[in-house]
Design a protein around this motif. Structure first.
Motif, short mmCIF file in Angstrom:
data_model
loop_
_atom_site.label_atom_id
_atom_site.label_comp_id
_atom_site.label_asym_id
_atom_site.label_seq_id
_atom_site.Cartn_x
_atom_site.Cartn_y
_atom_site.Cartn_z
N THR A 41 1.59 -12.47 2.82
CA THR A 41 2.28 -11.30 3.72
C THR A 41 2.54 -10.07 2.76
OG1 THR A 41 4.20 -10.71 4.85
CG2 THR A 41 4.72 -12.11 3.09
N SER A 42 2.46 -9.05 3.25
CA SER A 42 2.58 -7.70 2.23
C SER A 42 3.85 -7.06 2.80
CB SER A 42 1.54 -6.93 2.83
OG SER A 42 1.64 -5.54 2.27
N ILE A 43 4.25 -6.45 1.51
CA ILE A 43 5.42 -5.61 1.52
C ILE A 43 5.24 -4.85 2.68
CG2 ILE A 43 4.78 -4.04 -0.27
CD1 ILE A 43 7.56 -3.46 -1.25
N ALA A 44 4.06 -4.20 2.83
CA ALA A 44 4.05 -3.25 3.97
C ALA A 44 4.30 -3.63 5.21
CB ALA A 44 2.36 -2.89 3.93
N GLN A 45 4.55 -5.09 5.57
CA GLN A 45 4.89 -5.69 6.74
C GLN A 45 6.66 -5.80 6.80
OE1 GLN A 45 1.92 -8.43 6.25
NE2 GLN A 45 0.72 -7.49 7.98
N TRP A 98 -4.74 -5.75 -4.90
CA TRP A 98 -3.93 -5.67 -3.54
C TRP A 98 -4.84 -4.88 -2.56
CZ3 TRP A 98 -0.79 -9.14 -3.15
CH2 TRP A 98 0.01 -9.55 -4.21
N GLN A 99 -5.64 -3.89 -2.86
CA GLN A 99 -6.43 -3.41 -2.17
C GLN A 99 -7.35 -4.53 -1.63
OE1 GLN A 99 -8.43 -0.36 -4.30
NE2 GLN A 99 -6.76 0.74 -4.47
N GLN A 100 -7.93 -5.27 -1.92
CA GLN A 100 -8.75 -6.48 -1.74
C GLN A 100 -7.96 -7.16 -0.62
OE1 GLN A 100 -10.70 -8.95 -4.63
NE2 GLN A 100 -11.53 -10.04 -2.85
N LEU A 115 -7.93 5.24 -2.62
CA LEU A 115 -6.69 5.88 -2.67
C LEU A 115 -5.38 5.17 -1.88
CD1 LEU A 115 -7.91 9.43 -1.37
CD2 LEU A 115 -6.87 8.75 -3.64
N GLY A 116 -5.83 3.77 -1.74
CA GLY A 116 -4.85 3.18 -0.99
C GLY A 116 -4.35 3.52 0.25
N LEU A 117 -5.26 3.96 1.01
CA LEU A 117 -4.80 4.56 2.48
C LEU A 117 -4.81 3.29 3.21
CD1 LEU A 117 -7.30 7.67 2.38
CD2 LEU A 117 -4.64 7.42 1.79
#
Length: 913
Positions: A737-741, A21-23, A138-140
């Motif tokens: 799409t990402s959960i972050a969105q 997911w970082q990628q 760190l997934g920042l």
RNA sequence: GGGCGAUUAGCUCAGCGGUAGAGCGCCUGCCUUACAAGCAGGAUGCCAUAGGUUCAAAUCCUAUAUCGCCCACCA
């Protein structure tokens, strides 16, 4: 379509999931800000880590906290920008490179400046890559397209522009200053490189004869006898009655035979020693201040290597410590040594050179920050700008601004922003830093501009030489919130994202950095550079000690990441945070490398993983969207309870996050997920799912899907990777799409039902009581039993009736009877009481009568004690009169309930005998 | 010397006016088809000390003690 189980092994593996997911985030540009997009701006800059070495635990902590906030804000729909970058760290890089050179048997002076800088840039490239990959791990949620370095081209332009503007405003000037000089490395060192060591020294008391009457003398004490060669006065306190007659007269300074005045200054403490102080303005910071107040000459007696110069005659050429001995001997020989006392005091040592530092008089560049400090003070006291979280740090900040001193901004180093000042060469002489120089110079944005200026002032033939010194690293750091946005150019980023919304950093750099930023910004941009300053504490080691390189007690975050995964470390660090600014302690076993708290967080991740696995196994491959919302009328008791818990926790989590309660939010979700969702809701729903065709099962699936998706969104700011993985598996979004969105969940008040939560609590307690009876009777887990619940309370009756199937299932009761009055009385009965509900379990031949008797008696005693306490309170007229009515009422009700319980228990006990 | 934190279950810490909670550890049972990185049950606390405010204090106030940080350091 069934769910493909191979997608979810029974143990969560962060090492596969996290890099993936970082990628993905990187490729999709999920964290790339766009100033043209709508949304209120939420902007931050990353406190830039030094390009030396690796990330340590402090970084992991101080960067994870704002990442939680940033992710929350992004999900709330803000237009978020978080700018990453690294700091060139002049001193630290010099230390590293000079250590390397030392190993080669060289010093930097054996290299040209260019050669040294080439080494520095290659070190920087390597170190920066290293740090960036660690920040990514760190997934920042940083915007990597905007990565900056404090010495990159754009920032260099900002620095030069800031310097020129401050100079033109008359705020930058040259002046005399005592630097911390390291004779071993022949360079100035900063305060942070000074290591105060307590040493056993001596306090020498010297007699200084009065000029007009050598028979009389004053006694002065010193820990550094050699400095007496540079004495230019003796000071006493103005109110000291002993010396009133002496003030204004002169001392004949021994050895030098020089006349120096006796002055009065309030700095002197009359109660210490003789009350007389020798004043050496060129070699002591306090004396330097006194020297300036009284216009005393400043006599430098030292060379750069710590030997005495011509002013140290007759000891010229001797090392400072050799000279010290000679001088003491001289005083002894001339009967002017009053006494010598052993004396323990702190001596500043150079970290780099390992020798005592000397305060050393030199010409340095200064920035007059007093006006800026006043502006910042006014902003802070009048408008709370910036607003500190927690608020107490505001006092630290204003306290420092109040006693602000001129900022020495020049450093005798090569790696850094070279000062944009050019000296006019007259006799081809290089600028001399050891004397007050009257050498002409120009300040300009470039060499060409400098020549243009100089020719105008000094004629066409003028020759210029640039000042070799660099600026204090904090000068460029002080511009960071706006230089990274393109200042001084009017960029779209600057217009949209400045001032920053939040600055999140450690308390240790409030002076060094936060105050420098607010001061520089207030002058150069006319604004305080950020609204809020969130201050975090320290991560301490397993013994509560501060982690430090010298102690070697650091805990490497990379080890913990390798062992438990990023989400676990992030969660463990943030969960510990109370309020804000509190230090946290990290459990750690140095022998095994285990961390109990990170392991607990890893277990939490695994719990979430398995709960999700259960849900996905039961959804038949359908997404929450495909399943749709449940019909409100079809919701069962457990569904309504779960939804109420979900929404009320959502509300509490949002409230916590809105006030930087990052640890509280983490703990709320832990309990919601593990206790409410896993322990109760999933268990309650299992029997329904065993008949998958029923509408009850369909409702359960709808609720499970909705709750699971919401939980991922709620938890995402803390544990971005696992929530992304589960959310993707669950919702199967058609496009990338990402959960972050996704939007952060909102609490629906209509779904929150406190009285339902309360009565459901009774069901839970009842189930626990029955399980407890089973355990105490040592029943096999599979053993079927009959359970009788008796209560005359109508509300109790109704909730028990409604929850009958749940109770029966979770207690393995073959028969469950809910009655108002007991008809027949079985012989051997295990018994307990929940509120006003009597729980009975007939267990012929299985009940240990004596044990049950003891337990009932114990319960009765406990209740009696409680009744006694409440009765005492209720019989106090003051309580009844003054306490709020609802408190009194609830006490009365409680007493009534306890009395009932006692009665039930007593009856049961009596029937036992 | 000045300032700021902390002191609650064996350990690490929540709670911050209505007489105590979590995780880990411990004890007892369980591999119950989501999870043994787990499940169920259990034991464990004069909330540092002394005063005060209040009907009511772990919670607010004042001292004290211990630990820790920051700042300033007396020649």
């Amino acid at each position: 379509m069934a769910f493909d189980l191979s997608l979810m092994p029974s143990q969560y593996n962060p090492f596969e999931v996290e890099p993936k997911w970082q990628q993905f985030w990187q490729e999709q540009g999920v964290y790339t800000a766009d100033p043209d997009q709508p949304g209120d701006p939420f902007s931050m800059v990353l406190p830039p880590p030094n390009v030396t070495g690796n990330l340590h635990m402090g970084h992991a902590f101080t960067y994870t906290l704002p990442d939680v906030v940033t992710r929350y804000k992004r999900m709330q729909g803000y237009n978020v920008l978080w700018v990453p970058g690294t700091d060139h760290a002049s001193i630290a890089v010099h230390t590293v490179l000079e250590k390397q050179l030392k190993a080669e048997g060289k010093t930097r002076f054996d290299l040209s400046r260019e050669e040294f800088l080439t080494r520095a840039w290659s070190w920087k490239a390597q170190s920066q890559n290293n740090i960036i990959s660690q920040l990514r791990r760190l997934g920042l949620s940083l915007d990597w397209t905007r990565l900056r370095f404090t010495m990159d081209e754009g920032l260099n332009r900002s620095v030069i522009e800031a310097f020129v503007r401050l100079y033109e405003a008359g705020l930058i000037y040259r002046g005399e200053y005592l630097v911390n000089w390291c004779p071993a490395s022949r360079s100035a060192v900063s305060d942070i490189e000074v290591d105060d060591r307590e040493v056993q020294g001596s306090l020498w008391h010297f007699r200084y004869p009065l000029a007009e009457d050598p028979a009389h003398y004053l006694v002065v004490a010193t820990t550094r006898p050699e400095t007496m060669l540079g004495d230019t006065a003796v000071a006493v306190h103005p109110d000291d009655l002993r010396y009133q007659a002496w003030i204004g007269k002169s001392i004949r300074l021994p050895i030098k035979d020089r006349l120096i005045p006796i002055i009065a200054d309030a700095y002197v403490d009359p109660s210490f020693g003789s009350g007389c102080v020798k004043i050496t303005p060129a070699h002591d910071p306090n004396d330097f201040e006194i020297g300036k107040r009284h216009q005393l000459p400043m006599i430098n007696i030292l060379n750069e290597d710590g030997s005495l110069n011509e002013n140290g005659d007759p000891f010229t050429g001797l090392d400072r410590f050799v000279a010290r001995q000679k001088i003491v001997e001289w005083f002894a020989d001339h009967h002017l040594l009053d006494k010598v006392e052993p004396y323990t005091h702190t001596v500043p040592y150079s970290d780099r050179g390992g020798v005592p530092i000397e305060p050393y008089l030199s010409i340095q560049w200064f920035c007059d920050v007093s006006g800026m400090a006043q502006t910042c003070l006014a902003a802070e006291t009048e408008q709370q700008s910036p607003r500190f979280v927690p608020e107490r740090w505001s006092k630290v900040y204003t306290g420092w601004l109040e006693k602000i001193r001129p900022w020495c901004i020049s450093r005798q180093l090569w790696w850094g922003h070279q000062i944009p000042a050019w000296y006019v060469l007259d006799a081809a002489a290089s600028p001399d830093k050891t004397r007050t120089d009257a050498q002409a110079f120009v300040v300009a944005r470039s060499e060409a501009e400098a020549y243009a200026q100089a020719r105008q002032q000094y004629g066409e033939a003028v020759q210029l030489q640039r000042d070799p010194d660099v600026l204090d690293t904090w000068f460029s750091s002080g511009l960071w919130p706006f230089s990274t946005l393109g200042w001084p150019d009017p960029t779209a980023d600057f217009a949209r994202y400045y001032p920053n919304t939040l600055m999140s950093t450690g308390f240790d750099i409030i002076f060094f950095w936060v105050a420098r930023m607010t001061m520089m910004a207030s002058h150069l941009t006319g604004q305080i550079p950020f609204q809020d300053v969130y201050i975090n504490g320290l991560v301490r080691d397993e013994n509560g000690a501060k982690m430090s390189k010298t102690k070697g007690n650091g805990i490497d975050p990379l080890d913990l990441l390798d062992r438990y995964g990023t989400d676990a470390l992030r969660y463990a660090l943030v969960k510990e945070v109370v309020g804000a600014g509190q230090d946290i302690r990290l459990a750690y076993d140095r022998k095994t490398g285990n961390s109990a708290s990170v392991e607990a967080a890893r277990n939490f991740a695994n719990k979430i993983w398995n709960a999700s696995r259960f849900v996905l196994l039961n959804l038949g491959g359908q997404t929450p969207a495909q399943l749709g919302s449940p019909d409100p009328g079809a919701l069962e008791l457990a569904d309504r309870w779960m939804l109420s818990r979900l929404h009320s926790t959502t509300q509490a989590v949002r409230q916590a996050l809105d006030s930087y309660g990052l640890g509280e939010g983490a703990r709320l979700l832990y309990s919601l997920i593990w206790d409410d969702f896993c322990d109760w809701y999933i268990e309650l729903v299992k029997p329904r799912l065993r008949q998958p065709e029923t509408s009850s099962a369909q409702t359960a699936r709808q609720v499970l899907a909705f709750v699971l998706e919401t939980l991922q969104q709620l938890l995402h700011p803390w544990m971005p990777h696992i929530t992304e993985e589960i959310w993707q598996l669950l919702t199967q979004p058609p496009q990338a799409t990402s959960i972050a969105q996704q939007p952060y969940p909102t609490a629906q008040g209509s779904q929150i039902n406190p009285s339902l939560e309360q009565s459901f609590g009774v069901v839970i307690e009842t189930i626990r009581a029955i399980r407890n009876l089973r355990a105490e009777a040592n029943l096999n887990p599979g053993q079927k039993i009959t359970t009788i619940l008796q209560t005359q309370d109508p509300a109790g009756q109704s909730i028990l009736q409604e929850a009958q199937a749940y109770i029966q299932d979770l207690t393995k009761s073959e028969t469950l009877r809910i009655v108002e009055i007991l008809d027949s009385e079985p012989k051997q009965v295990a018994a307990a009481v929940v509120g006003t509900i009597q729980v009975l379990m007939p267990l012929a031949g299985l009940v240990d009568i004596a044990a049950l008797q003891a337990k009932l008696s114990k319960d009765i005693h406990k209740i009696e004690a409680e009744i006694e306490g409440i009765t005492a309170r209720l019989s106090n007229p003051n309580f009844v009169d003054k306490a709020p009515a609802e408190v009194v009422a609830s006490n009365r009700q409680q007493r009534q309930e306890l009395e009932q319980q006692k009665q039930i228990l007593s009856q049961r006990l009596s029937k036992l005998i």
